[in-house]
Design a protein around this motif. Structure first.
Motif, PDB file in Angstrom:
ATOM      1  N   MET A  99     121.979  -7.450  -7.975  1.00  0.00           N
ATOM      2  CA  MET A  99     121.255  -6.882  -8.613  1.00  0.00           C
ATOM      3  C   MET A  99     120.756  -5.532  -7.838  1.00  0.00           C
ATOM      4  O   MET A  99     120.735  -5.613  -6.890  1.00  0.00           O
ATOM      5  N   ALA A 100     120.552  -4.549  -8.438  1.00  0.00           N
ATOM      6  CA  ALA A 100     120.475  -3.126  -7.940  1.00  0.00           C
ATOM      7  C   ALA A 100     119.055  -3.058  -7.359  1.00  0.00           C
ATOM      8  O   ALA A 100     117.916  -3.563  -7.639  1.00  0.00           O
ATOM      9  N   SER A 101     118.888  -2.597  -6.133  1.00  0.00           N
ATOM     10  CA  SER A 101     117.452  -2.441  -5.600  1.00  0.00           C
ATOM     11  C   SER A 101     116.673  -1.413  -6.111  1.00  0.00           C
ATOM     12  O   SER A 101     117.077  -0.510  -6.974  1.00  0.00           O
ATOM     13  N   ARG A 102     115.369  -1.596  -6.145  1.00  0.00           N
ATOM     14  CA  ARG A 102     114.513  -0.809  -6.875  1.00  0.00           C
ATOM     15  C   ARG A 102     113.964   0.197  -5.883  1.00  0.00           C
ATOM     16  O   ARG A 102     113.444  -0.160  -4.724  1.00  0.00           O
ATOM     17  N   PRO A 103     113.628   1.311  -6.149  1.00  0.00           N
ATOM     18  CA  PRO A 103     113.033   2.332  -5.341  1.00  0.00           C
ATOM     19  C   PRO A 103     111.537   2.279  -5.249  1.00  0.00           C
ATOM     20  O   PRO A 103     110.945   1.810  -6.223  1.00  0.00           O
ATOM     21  N   LEU A 104     111.327   2.402  -3.868  1.00  0.00           N
ATOM     22  CA  LEU A 104     110.048   2.161  -3.588  1.00  0.00           C
ATOM     23  C   LEU A 104     109.855   3.612  -2.655  1.00  0.00           C
ATOM     24  O   LEU A 104     110.260   3.911  -1.576  1.00  0.00           O
ATOM     25  N   HIS A 105     108.530   4.547  -2.969  1.00  0.00           N
ATOM     26  CA  HIS A 105     108.207   5.332  -2.361  1.00  0.00           C
ATOM     27  C   HIS A 105     107.247   5.558  -1.685  1.00  0.00           C
ATOM     28  O   HIS A 105     106.182   4.915  -2.060  1.00  0.00           O
ATOM     29  N   PHE A 106     107.036   5.618  -0.312  1.00  0.00           N
ATOM     30  CA  PHE A 106     106.033   5.816   0.649  1.00  0.00           C
ATOM     31  C   PHE A 106     105.688   7.311   0.865  1.00  0.00           C
ATOM     32  O   PHE A 106     106.399   7.683   1.506  1.00  0.00           O
ATOM     33  N   ILE A 107     104.533   7.708   0.675  1.00  0.00           N
ATOM     34  CA  ILE A 107     104.148   8.884   0.946  1.00  0.00           C
ATOM     35  C   ILE A 107     103.118   9.146   1.811  1.00  0.00           C
ATOM     36  O   ILE A 107     101.829   8.561   1.614  1.00  0.00           O
ATOM     37  N   TRP A 108     103.084   9.731   3.083  1.00  0.00           N
ATOM     38  CA  TRP A 108     102.084   9.990   3.772  1.00  0.00           C
ATOM     39  C   TRP A 108     101.477  11.389   3.346  1.00  0.00           C
ATOM     40  O   TRP A 108     102.078  12.416   3.015  1.00  0.00           O
ATOM     41  N   LEU A 109     100.163  11.276   3.304  1.00  0.00           N
ATOM     42  CA  LEU A 109      99.338  12.505   3.421  1.00  0.00           C
ATOM     43  C   LEU A 109      98.629  12.877   4.566  1.00  0.00           C
ATOM     44  O   LEU A 109      97.732  12.085   4.767  1.00  0.00           O
ATOM     45  N   ALA A 110      99.079  14.009   5.295  1.00  0.00           N
ATOM     46  CA  ALA A 110      98.793  14.028   6.355  1.00  0.00           C
ATOM     47  C   ALA A 110      97.660  15.267   6.664  1.00  0.00           C
ATOM     48  O   ALA A 110      98.300  16.513   6.358  1.00  0.00           O
ATOM     49  N   ASP A 111      96.656  14.927   7.279  1.00  0.00           N
ATOM     50  CA  ASP A 111      95.648  16.127   7.359  1.00  0.00           C
ATOM     51  C   ASP A 111      96.041  16.837   8.645  1.00  0.00           C
ATOM     52  O   ASP A 111      96.136  16.547   9.823  1.00  0.00           O
ATOM     53  N   GLY A 112      96.469  18.187   8.224  1.00  0.00           N
ATOM     54  CA  GLY A 112      96.826  19.046   9.457  1.00  0.00           C
ATOM     55  C   GLY A 112      95.541  20.283   9.672  1.00  0.00           C
ATOM     56  O   GLY A 112      96.070  21.597  10.250  1.00  0.00           O
ATOM     57  N   SER A 113      94.520  20.081   9.271  1.00  0.00           N
ATOM     58  CA  SER A 113      93.231  20.790   9.382  1.00  0.00           C
ATOM     59  C   SER A 113      92.941  21.079  10.741  1.00  0.00           C
ATOM     60  O   SER A 113      93.066  20.594  11.619  1.00  0.00           O
ATOM     61  N   GLY A 114      92.141  22.330  10.947  1.00  0.00           N
ATOM     62  CA  GLY A 114      91.830  22.602  12.277  1.00  0.00           C
ATOM     63  C   GLY A 114      90.827  21.662  13.074  1.00  0.00           C
ATOM     64  O   GLY A 114      90.980  21.160  14.328  1.00  0.00           O
ATOM     65  N   SER A 115      90.223  20.919  12.185  1.00  0.00           N
ATOM     66  CA  SER A 115      89.387  19.865  12.825  1.00  0.00           C
ATOM     67  C   SER A 115      89.967  18.716  13.542  1.00  0.00           C
ATOM     68  O   SER A 115      89.639  18.028  14.474  1.00  0.00           O
ATOM     69  N   MET A 116      91.231  18.551  13.150  1.00  0.00           N
ATOM     70  CA  MET A 116      92.409  17.481  13.755  1.00  0.00           C
ATOM     71  C   MET A 116      92.527  17.858  15.071  1.00  0.00           C
ATOM     72  O   MET A 116      93.225  16.946  15.802  1.00  0.00           O
ATOM     73  N   LEU A 149     104.901  12.319  -8.692  1.00  0.00           N
ATOM     74  CA  LEU A 149     105.032  10.983  -9.244  1.00  0.00           C
ATOM     75  C   LEU A 149     105.137  10.708 -10.733  1.00  0.00           C
ATOM     76  O   LEU A 149     104.450  10.040 -11.354  1.00  0.00           O
ATOM     77  N   GLN A 150     106.428  11.331 -11.130  1.00  0.00           N
ATOM     78  CA  GLN A 150     106.693  11.398 -12.495  1.00  0.00           C
ATOM     79  C   GLN A 150     108.181  11.447 -12.561  1.00  0.00           C
ATOM     80  O   GLN A 150     108.857  11.582 -11.541  1.00  0.00           O
ATOM     81  N   PRO A 151     108.898  11.239 -13.738  1.00  0.00           N
ATOM     82  CA  PRO A 151     110.328  11.437 -13.799  1.00  0.00           C
ATOM     83  C   PRO A 151     110.763  12.619 -13.289  1.00  0.00           C
ATOM     84  O   PRO A 151     110.114  13.800 -13.503  1.00  0.00           O
ATOM     85  N   PRO A 152     111.898  13.083 -12.674  1.00  0.00           N
ATOM     86  CA  PRO A 152     112.932  12.263 -12.439  1.00  0.00           C
ATOM     87  C   PRO A 152     112.597  11.291 -11.010  1.00  0.00           C
ATOM     88  O   PRO A 152     113.403  10.319 -10.945  1.00  0.00           O
ATOM     89  N   LEU A 153     111.706  11.669 -10.322  1.00  0.00           N
ATOM     90  CA  LEU A 153     111.565  10.874  -8.807  1.00  0.00           C
ATOM     91  C   LEU A 153     111.067   9.452  -9.479  1.00  0.00           C
ATOM     92  O   LEU A 153     111.756   8.557  -8.699  1.00  0.00           O
ATOM     93  N   MET A 154     110.254   9.298 -10.357  1.00  0.00           N
ATOM     94  CA  MET A 154     109.664   7.798 -10.486  1.00  0.00           C
ATOM     95  C   MET A 154     110.402   7.351 -11.987  1.00  0.00           C
ATOM     96  O   MET A 154     110.592   7.993 -12.890  1.00  0.00           O
TER      97      MET A 154
END
Length: 160
Positions: free
Chosen positions: A16-33, A113-118
């Motif tokens: 069986m072929a593996s299924r893609p799983l996307h893990f996306i980090w949304l990282a705050d890089g603002s000055g308050s950090m 998060l749409q084709p072709p990525l998904m």
């Protein structure tokens, strides 16, 4: 006794072929950090999470895990390629500065998060948002855009 009965049955068409799983980090890089070492904590936490993610991916051969990241501050931008296998992913330290364009980051993510990525075979993506404050742009419009997409609705969403 024959060993043929002890072997796992052959599947038509092979493994069986593996299924893609996307893990996306949304990282705050603002000055308050910059305050109280938050940006260092973000960089360290994500860098330390990667080996654990790689180990879990190796233990689950039916999923092909990809890791991606969007850094948002004055604007939002992808950090590297969107199809980076977890085995190859390296966290680029994020510098802090600027405001908090979280709405733009969510809009970018909704667009991605749409084709072709998904594909139809994809597992629900995992979105991990790491932030310390309030957005300075239209967060609600970005969130609405993300949630208007089928994969945005199905995503596992984590906020830290």
């Amino acid at each position: 006794m024959s060993t043929a009965g002890l072997m796992s049955p052959r599947r038509p068409g092979g493994q069986m072929a593996s299924r893609p799983l996307h893990f996306i980090w949304l990282a705050d890089g603002s000055g308050s950090m910059r305050v109280e070492g938050k940006i260092q904590a973000l960089n360290n936490a994500i860098r330390e999470a990667i080996p654990q993610m790689q180990a879990v991916a190796r233990e689950n051969p039916h999923a092909a895990v990809f890791v991606n990241a969007i850094r948002f501050a004055d604007d939002a931008r992808w950090l590297g390629e969107r199809l980076t296998p977890v085995s190859d992913f390296q966290w680029p330290d994020v510098e802090a500065g600027g405001v908090t364009a979280l709405g733009e980051a969510l809009t970018m993510l909704g667009d991605a998060l749409q084709p072709p990525l998904m594909t139809d075979r994809a597992l629900p993506p995992v979105i991990a948002l790491v932030t310390d404050g309030l957005p300075t742009d239209d967060f609600q419009a970005g969130l609405d855009h993300l949630l208007s997409k089928p994969w945005g609705q199905r995503a596992v969403r984590i906020v830290v």
